[in-house]
Design an enzyme around this catalytic site. Structure first.
Site, PDB file in Angstrom:
ATOM      1  N   GLU A  31       5.918 -22.318  52.685  1.00 33.76           N
ATOM      2  CA  GLU A  31       6.365 -22.179  54.071  1.00 33.76           C
ATOM      3  C   GLU A  31       5.971 -20.813  54.629  1.00 33.76           C
ATOM      4  OE1 GLU A  31      10.523 -23.277  53.837  1.00 33.76           O
ATOM      5  OE2 GLU A  31      10.036 -25.404  53.979  1.00 33.76           O
TER       6      GLU A  31
ATOM      7  N   HIS B  20       1.679 -47.516  68.733  1.00 33.10           N
ATOM      8  CA  HIS B  20       0.278 -47.102  68.804  1.00 33.10           C
ATOM      9  C   HIS B  20       0.020 -46.202  69.992  1.00 33.10           C
ATOM     10  CE1 HIS B  20      -3.961 -47.476  67.955  1.00 33.10           C
ATOM     11  NE2 HIS B  20      -4.165 -47.725  69.244  1.00 33.10           N
TER      12      HIS B  20
ATOM     13  N   CYS C 181      21.404 -20.995  55.079  1.00 32.45           N
ATOM     14  CA  CYS C 181      20.659 -21.888  55.978  1.00 32.45           C
ATOM     15  C   CYS C 181      20.558 -21.294  57.375  1.00 32.45           C
ATOM     16  CB  CYS C 181      21.333 -23.261  56.036  1.00 32.45           C
ATOM     17  SG  CYS C 181      20.721 -24.291  57.376  1.00 32.45           S
TER      18      CYS C 181
ATOM     19  N   GLU D  86       2.439 -45.092  62.542  1.00 33.86           N
ATOM     20  CA  GLU D  86       2.170 -46.538  62.480  1.00 33.86           C
ATOM     21  C   GLU D  86       1.456 -46.921  61.178  1.00 33.86           C
ATOM     22  OE1 GLU D  86      -0.628 -48.131  65.412  1.00 33.86           O
ATOM     23  OE2 GLU D  86      -1.603 -46.191  65.535  1.00 33.86           O
TER      24      GLU D  86
ATOM     25  N   TYR E 245       8.654 -24.402  47.623  1.00 33.26           N
ATOM     26  CA  TYR E 245       8.947 -24.584  49.050  1.00 33.26           C
ATOM     27  C   TYR E 245       8.737 -23.275  49.820  1.00 33.26           C
ATOM     28  CZ  TYR E 245      11.924 -28.842  48.377  1.00 33.26           C
ATOM     29  OH  TYR E 245      12.432 -30.082  48.112  1.00 33.26           O
TER      30      TYR E 245
ATOM     31  N   LYS F  85      13.642 -19.436  59.284  1.00 35.36           N
ATOM     32  CA  LYS F  85      12.333 -19.879  58.776  1.00 35.36           C
ATOM     33  C   LYS F  85      11.654 -20.831  59.775  1.00 35.36           C
ATOM     34  CE  LYS F  85      12.195 -23.607  56.946  1.00 35.36           C
ATOM     35  NZ  LYS F  85      12.573 -23.980  55.603  1.00 35.36           N
TER      36      LYS F  85
ATOM     37  N   CYS G 110      16.793 -21.997  56.383  1.00 33.69           N
ATOM     38  CA  CYS G 110      16.250 -23.062  57.242  1.00 33.69           C
ATOM     39  C   CYS G 110      16.015 -22.624  58.685  1.00 33.69           C
ATOM     40  CB  CYS G 110      17.207 -24.256  57.289  1.00 33.69           C
ATOM     41  SG  CYS G 110      18.104 -24.577  55.773  1.00 33.69           S
TER      42      CYS G 110
HETATM   43  N1  LIG Z   1      12.380 -27.046  53.285  1.00 28.23           N
HETATM   44  C1  LIG Z   1      13.356 -26.990  52.380  1.00 28.23           C
HETATM   45  O1  LIG Z   1      14.089 -27.937  52.177  1.00 28.23           O
HETATM   46  C2  LIG Z   1      13.522 -25.744  51.599  1.00 28.23           C
HETATM   47  C3  LIG Z   1      14.279 -25.751  50.452  1.00 28.23           C
HETATM   48  N2  LIG Z   1      14.412 -24.615  49.726  1.00 28.23           N
HETATM   49  C4  LIG Z   1      15.197 -24.630  48.488  1.00 28.23           C
HETATM   50  O2  LIG Z   1      15.296 -23.308  48.040  1.00 28.23           O
HETATM   51  C5  LIG Z   1      15.127 -23.244  46.653  1.00 28.23           C
HETATM   52  C6  LIG Z   1      14.278 -22.080  46.270  1.00 28.23           C
HETATM   53  O3  LIG Z   1      12.946 -22.234  46.763  1.00 28.23           O
HETATM   54  P1  LIG Z   1      11.743 -21.493  46.033  1.00 28.23           P
HETATM   55  O4  LIG Z   1      12.012 -20.046  45.892  1.00 28.23           O
HETATM   56  O5  LIG Z   1      10.486 -21.915  46.714  1.00 28.23           O
HETATM   57  O6  LIG Z   1      11.840 -22.047  44.556  1.00 28.23           O
HETATM   58  P2  LIG Z   1      11.075 -23.201  43.790  1.00 28.23           P
HETATM   59  O7  LIG Z   1      11.818 -23.384  42.544  1.00 28.23           O
HETATM   60  O8  LIG Z   1      10.793 -24.355  44.673  1.00 28.23           O
HETATM   61  O9  LIG Z   1       9.658 -22.519  43.458  1.00 28.23           O
HETATM   62  C7  LIG Z   1       9.564 -21.355  42.702  1.00 28.23           C
HETATM   63  C8  LIG Z   1       8.093 -21.095  42.431  1.00 28.23           C
HETATM   64  O10 LIG Z   1       7.973 -19.842  41.787  1.00 28.23           O
HETATM   65  C9  LIG Z   1       7.288 -20.002  40.547  1.00 28.23           C
HETATM   66  N3  LIG Z   1       7.815 -19.023  39.616  1.00 28.23           N
HETATM   67  C10 LIG Z   1       9.070 -18.941  39.128  1.00 28.23           C
HETATM   68  N4  LIG Z   1       9.190 -17.864  38.315  1.00 28.23           N
HETATM   69  C11 LIG Z   1       7.983 -17.276  38.297  1.00 28.23           C
HETATM   70  C12 LIG Z   1       7.476 -16.142  37.642  1.00 28.23           C
HETATM   71  N5  LIG Z   1       8.232 -15.398  36.843  1.00 28.23           N
HETATM   72  N6  LIG Z   1       6.181 -15.822  37.833  1.00 28.23           N
HETATM   73  C13 LIG Z   1       5.385 -16.570  38.642  1.00 28.23           C
HETATM   74  N7  LIG Z   1       5.822 -17.658  39.287  1.00 28.23           N
HETATM   75  C14 LIG Z   1       7.102 -18.003  39.118  1.00 28.23           C
HETATM   76  C15 LIG Z   1       7.549 -21.427  40.154  1.00 28.23           C
HETATM   77  O11 LIG Z   1       6.545 -21.847  39.282  1.00 28.23           O
HETATM   78  P3  LIG Z   1       6.777 -23.085  38.278  1.00 28.23           P
HETATM   79  O12 LIG Z   1       6.561 -24.298  39.069  1.00 28.23           O
HETATM   80  O13 LIG Z   1       5.769 -22.844  37.235  1.00 28.23           O
HETATM   81  O14 LIG Z   1       8.178 -22.946  37.754  1.00 28.23           O
HETATM   82  C16 LIG Z   1       7.486 -22.127  41.502  1.00 28.23           C
HETATM   83  O15 LIG Z   1       6.166 -22.341  41.905  1.00 28.23           O
HETATM   84  C17 LIG Z   1      14.556 -24.571  46.211  1.00 28.23           C
HETATM   85  O16 LIG Z   1      15.472 -25.126  45.318  1.00 28.23           O
HETATM   86  C18 LIG Z   1      14.465 -25.410  47.444  1.00 28.23           C
HETATM   87  O17 LIG Z   1      15.095 -26.652  47.235  1.00 28.23           O
HETATM   88  C19 LIG Z   1      13.802 -23.476  50.083  1.00 28.23           C
HETATM   89  C20 LIG Z   1      13.051 -23.424  51.208  1.00 28.23           C
HETATM   90  C21 LIG Z   1      12.866 -24.539  52.075  1.00 28.23           C
HETATM   91  N1  LIG Z   2      24.366 -31.825  63.101  1.00 27.05           N
HETATM   92  C1  LIG Z   2      24.275 -32.168  61.745  1.00 27.05           C
HETATM   93  C2  LIG Z   2      23.780 -31.024  60.914  1.00 27.05           C
HETATM   94  C3  LIG Z   2      24.337 -29.700  61.265  1.00 27.05           C
HETATM   95  C4  LIG Z   2      23.931 -28.737  60.202  1.00 27.05           C
HETATM   96  O1  LIG Z   2      23.145 -29.030  59.308  1.00 27.05           O
HETATM   97  N2  LIG Z   2      24.460 -27.562  60.289  1.00 27.05           N
HETATM   98  C5  LIG Z   2      24.231 -26.589  59.271  1.00 27.05           C
HETATM   99  C6  LIG Z   2      23.476 -25.478  59.883  1.00 27.05           C
HETATM  100  S1  LIG Z   2      22.245 -26.055  61.029  1.00 27.05           S
HETATM  101  S2  LIG Z   2      21.790 -24.590  62.225  1.00 27.05           S
HETATM  102  C7  LIG Z   2      22.788 -24.514  63.546  1.00 27.05           C
HETATM  103  C8  LIG Z   2      23.012 -25.816  64.251  1.00 27.05           C
HETATM  104  N3  LIG Z   2      21.741 -26.251  64.795  1.00 27.05           N
HETATM  105  C9  LIG Z   2      21.352 -27.495  64.626  1.00 27.05           C
HETATM  106  O2  LIG Z   2      22.038 -28.293  63.998  1.00 27.05           O
HETATM  107  C10 LIG Z   2      20.003 -27.850  65.237  1.00 27.05           C
HETATM  108  C11 LIG Z   2      19.256 -28.718  64.301  1.00 27.05           C
HETATM  109  C12 LIG Z   2      18.372 -29.744  65.029  1.00 27.05           C
HETATM  110  N4  LIG Z   2      18.288 -30.868  64.144  1.00 27.05           N
HETATM  111  C13 LIG Z   2      17.000 -29.149  65.283  1.00 27.05           C
HETATM  112  O3  LIG Z   2      16.151 -29.143  64.382  1.00 27.05           O
HETATM  113  O4  LIG Z   2      16.762 -28.688  66.397  1.00 27.05           O
HETATM  114  C14 LIG Z   2      24.029 -25.492  65.318  1.00 27.05           C
HETATM  115  O5  LIG Z   2      25.153 -25.225  64.993  1.00 27.05           O
HETATM  116  N5  LIG Z   2      23.680 -25.499  66.568  1.00 27.05           N
HETATM  117  C15 LIG Z   2      24.588 -25.212  67.590  1.00 27.05           C
HETATM  118  C16 LIG Z   2      23.836 -24.632  68.747  1.00 27.05           C
HETATM  119  O6  LIG Z   2      22.651 -24.403  68.608  1.00 27.05           O
HETATM  120  O7  LIG Z   2      24.458 -24.369  69.788  1.00 27.05           O
HETATM  121  C17 LIG Z   2      25.527 -26.132  58.723  1.00 27.05           C
HETATM  122  O8  LIG Z   2      25.583 -25.115  58.085  1.00 27.05           O
HETATM  123  N6  LIG Z   2      26.586 -26.841  58.981  1.00 27.05           N
HETATM  124  C18 LIG Z   2      27.907 -26.563  58.517  1.00 27.05           C
HETATM  125  C19 LIG Z   2      28.822 -27.527  59.193  1.00 27.05           C
HETATM  126  O9  LIG Z   2      28.360 -28.255  60.076  1.00 27.05           O
HETATM  127  O10 LIG Z   2      30.010 -27.543  58.843  1.00 27.05           O
HETATM  128  C20 LIG Z   2      25.592 -32.663  61.156  1.00 27.05           C
HETATM  129  O11 LIG Z   2      26.625 -32.500  61.779  1.00 27.05           O
HETATM  130  O12 LIG Z   2      25.575 -33.178  60.053  1.00 27.05           O
END
Ligand SMILES: NC(=O)C1=CN([C@@H]2O[C@H](COP(=O)(O)OP(=O)(O)OC[C@H]3O[C@@H](n4cnc5c(N)ncnc54)[C@H](OP(=O)(O)O)[C@@H]3O)[C@@H](O)[C@H]2O)C=CC1
Ligand SMILES: N[C@@H](CCC(=O)N[C@@H](CSSC[C@H](NC(=O)CC[C@H](N)C(=O)O)C(=O)NCC(=O)O)C(=O)NCC(=O)O)C(=O)O
Length: 575
Positions: free
Chosen positions: A285, A540, A146, A545, A281, A154, A151
């Protein structure tokens, strides 16, 4: 997933490593009569570690025990009595361990569990590989996926990439530039990497301040109570595995030319034209990031739609909006090979043809648990086919002294979920409060552009589970788009149980969706009804809303007597 497991529930384990009973009683100044009562539990001696007693802050607190009512000691005895059951788990109650908890992997789940365990009085060590922006067998870093490769970096890149859209929007509001703003990739990478260095330092300090011993190196389990870190052995009453996952790239000819999300976050130069394989995801992204930073972006998905598992209308909407921003989607196209040309450019061959001229091909095809070379097979920790550690509802593996949280268990792979699992484990092991993580109504977001926020059931899941549901939707042009002149729209949906009026699901795609949905997630988790939403006054003018002003259902879905929904019944009848 580990849902079919039937491991035993954890014993209450107020399980700290053990100074001798007599010494402890004298340090606590517990009256002999009371100590005799306590000693009948036979495990009070195992309740506090030498670390706990050597901590001056702890010692100044000890006289407080005098003032506690007897019921307090009786309550603790209940915990200690169950700690005796630890011997059934292979932990000898009389054995001294170096640590109460040894954690392998200092990512979100591992750090959270370790520091809260230490705060509860346990002696804790955590091991982690040295820092690098790209993870490998020998590199990682305190903070984990993360903070270092997920996270956080990214989101920083998402912020960087959003400006180009904002520059475009600004013209309709009267802004004029002499020249198009230019982006400097090196500045972005340098600033991002400096922030990662700062954060890994912060996380080391968080651990230090909590009293957790940080050991740099690769941890490997050698027996149910021993971890080897680069040749040095450490014993522990409990071992926690929280090593996360790694990007997975399917093996196709030329896959060595592909990059994964680790590399994509730390490229030496900005892609001119990038192919992104996957529709999850990460794919969406990064498509938004590189599109915003003005690369040409092509997304290849093997399905008809992106984001399998999300609400169907959201899937359609986000793809349409991203296409309008210039991203090209290639649907039902599976990668077959990557070919490198003499000029260094890459071509992606799929089942439908070949697209040429890419500077980069990125695979965002999922992540796999990082369970290789951890010694898990040797000690008998059960794993699923894809290498995830199987755990019960309390995060206990098939070896009773070994636990696992976070992505390595492949339950719900989100940082806040790993934090929840880590907290729950601490309560179970060190606070006499067996706690299961609660996976109901976990909200999540996709930081695509526009972003998505969602909580609760999709329309499809709600129909499956409840049959009769009312769907409220809003699809509108946000105020900002009126002057920007851009084709941006916002989509929102409420899924409501027709019988109870409870809001079962909430989905949104549009600016600020993750921020908005985080707030509404409280309402959904609390089980509030559509009437509660209606009774809330809007703010608003905001996009949010709309979520409290959707009065008329877009459609009402009802199960027919044959168990089919209206929609299915109509389809079957050809109407
Ligand atoms: N914002 C967030 O909360 C984020 C969360 N994550 C977490 O990280 C994890 C990993 O993310 P991600 O890598 O996007 O994985 P996901 O499982 O979300 O997506 C993988 C994608 O790759 C496709 N795929 C898998 N294998 C193949 C293949 N051999 N050929 C072609 N396409 C394929 C899948 O298709 P199909 O659908 O057909 O299987 C799917 O579209 C997720 O579990 C997510 O929860 C990651 C980034 C951000
Ligand atoms: N604060 C929340 C979440 C913290 C959290 O999710 N931390 C992640 C990484 S977030 S990454 C680093 C984290 N940043 C933040 O939490 C900023 C997130 C805000 N919500 C935003 O979007 O701006 C931080 O440590 N900032 C300090 C600084 O910047 O000085 C983690 O790995 N936690 C392990 C743990 O807490 O034990 C909590 O305590 O539950």
């Amino acid at each position: 997933m580990a849902t079919s497991l039937t491991f035993t529930t954890p014993k209450l384990t107020n399980s700290f490593s053990s100074p001798s009973l007599r010494t402890l009683y004298s340090k606590l100044s517990i009256p002999l009569s009371l100590s005799l009562t306590l000693s009948s539990s036979s495990s009070f001696s195992s309740s506090y570690s030498s670390h706990f007693l050597s901590d001056p802050r702890t010692l100044t607190c000890l006289p407080l025990y005098h003032r506690r009512p007897l019921s307090h000691y009786r309550d603790r005895r209940r915990g200690f009595a169950s700690a005796r059951a630890d011997s059934e788990n292979g932990a000898e109650t009389t054995r001294h361990y170096d640590f109460d908890l040894f954690t392998i992997g200092a990512g979100s789940g591992g750090v959270r569990a370790s520091r809260y365990a230490a705060n509860s009085g346990a002696s804790v060590a955590i091991c982690e590989l040295p820092f690098s922006t790209i993870s490998s067998e020998t590199t990682g870093g305190v903070g984990g996926t993360c903070v270092l490769r997920g996270c956080v970096p990214k989101k920083l890149l998402v912020y960087a990439s959003k400006f180009s859209h904002e520059f475009e929007e600004s013209h309709g509001f009267g802004w004029k530039y002499e020249a198009e703003p230019k982006h400097d990739w090196n500045t972005l990478m340098a600033n991002k990497n400096a922030e990662l260095q700062r954060l890994t330092g912060i996380y080391k300090n968080i651990l230090k301040n909590a009293g957790v011993t940080l050991i740099e190196g690769r941890g490997k389990i050698v027996d149910p109570h021993t971890v080897d870190v680069d040749g040095k052995l450490y014993s522990a009453r409990h071992i926690l595995v929280s090593v996360g996952g790694r990007p997975f790239i399917p093996e196709i000819p030329g896959s060595e030319y592909a990059i994964d999300s680790d590399a994509a976050l730390d490229l030496p130069s900005k892609p001119t034209k990038i192919a992104i394989v996957g529709g999850g995801y990460i794919a969406l992204e990064f498509a938004g990031i590189f599109n915003g930073l003005t690369s040409s972006v092509h997304v290849f998905i093997r399905q008809k739609k992106v984001l399998r598992g999300f609400d169907e209308e959201i899937r359609d909407f986000v793809e349409e909006q991203m296409s309008l921003r210039g991203i090209e989607f290639h649907t039902e196209e599976s990668p077959q090979a990557i070919i490198k040309s003499a000029d260094g450019s890459l071509s992606l061959k799929t089942n439908k043809g070949t697209v040429e001229g890419f500077s980069h091909v990125m695979f965002a095809t999922g992540r796999r648990p990082n369970t290789k070379n951890l010694g898990l097979e040797t000690v008998g920790v059960k794993m699923t086919e894809n290498g995830a550690i199987e755990v019960d509802e309390y995060s206990r593996t098939s070896v009773p002294s070994i636990w696992a949280v976070g992505d390595v268990t492949d339950r719900l792979n989100l940082t806040p979920v790993a934090l929840m699992e880590g907290m729950a484990l601490t309560k179970t092991l060190f606070q006499n409060e067996p706690t299961k993580p609660d996976y109901r109504d976990v909200p999540s977001a996709v930081f695509s552009q526009p972003p998505i926020g969602q909580v609760g059931l999709t329309e499809e899941q709600a129909i499956q589970e409840y049959g009769d549901v009312d769907i409220f939707t809003a699809n509108f042009r946000p105020l900002k788009a009126t002057l920007s002149g851009l084709p941006d729209r916002v989509f929102m949906k409420l899924v409501v149980c027709a019988k109870t009026n409870k809001v079962l699901g909430l989905h949104m795609c549009g600016d600020d969706s993750p921020e908005i949905v985080q707030g509404f997630a409280v309402a959904v988790k609390a089980g509030l009804t559509k009437a509660d939403f209606d009774a809330t006054v809007g703010i608003h003018p905001t996009a949010a809303e709309e979520l409290v002003t959707m009065r008329t259902p877009t459609r009402k879905i009802r199960k027919t007597s044959e168990g089919k929904t209206d929609r299915e019944a109509k389809a079957a009848a050809g109407v």
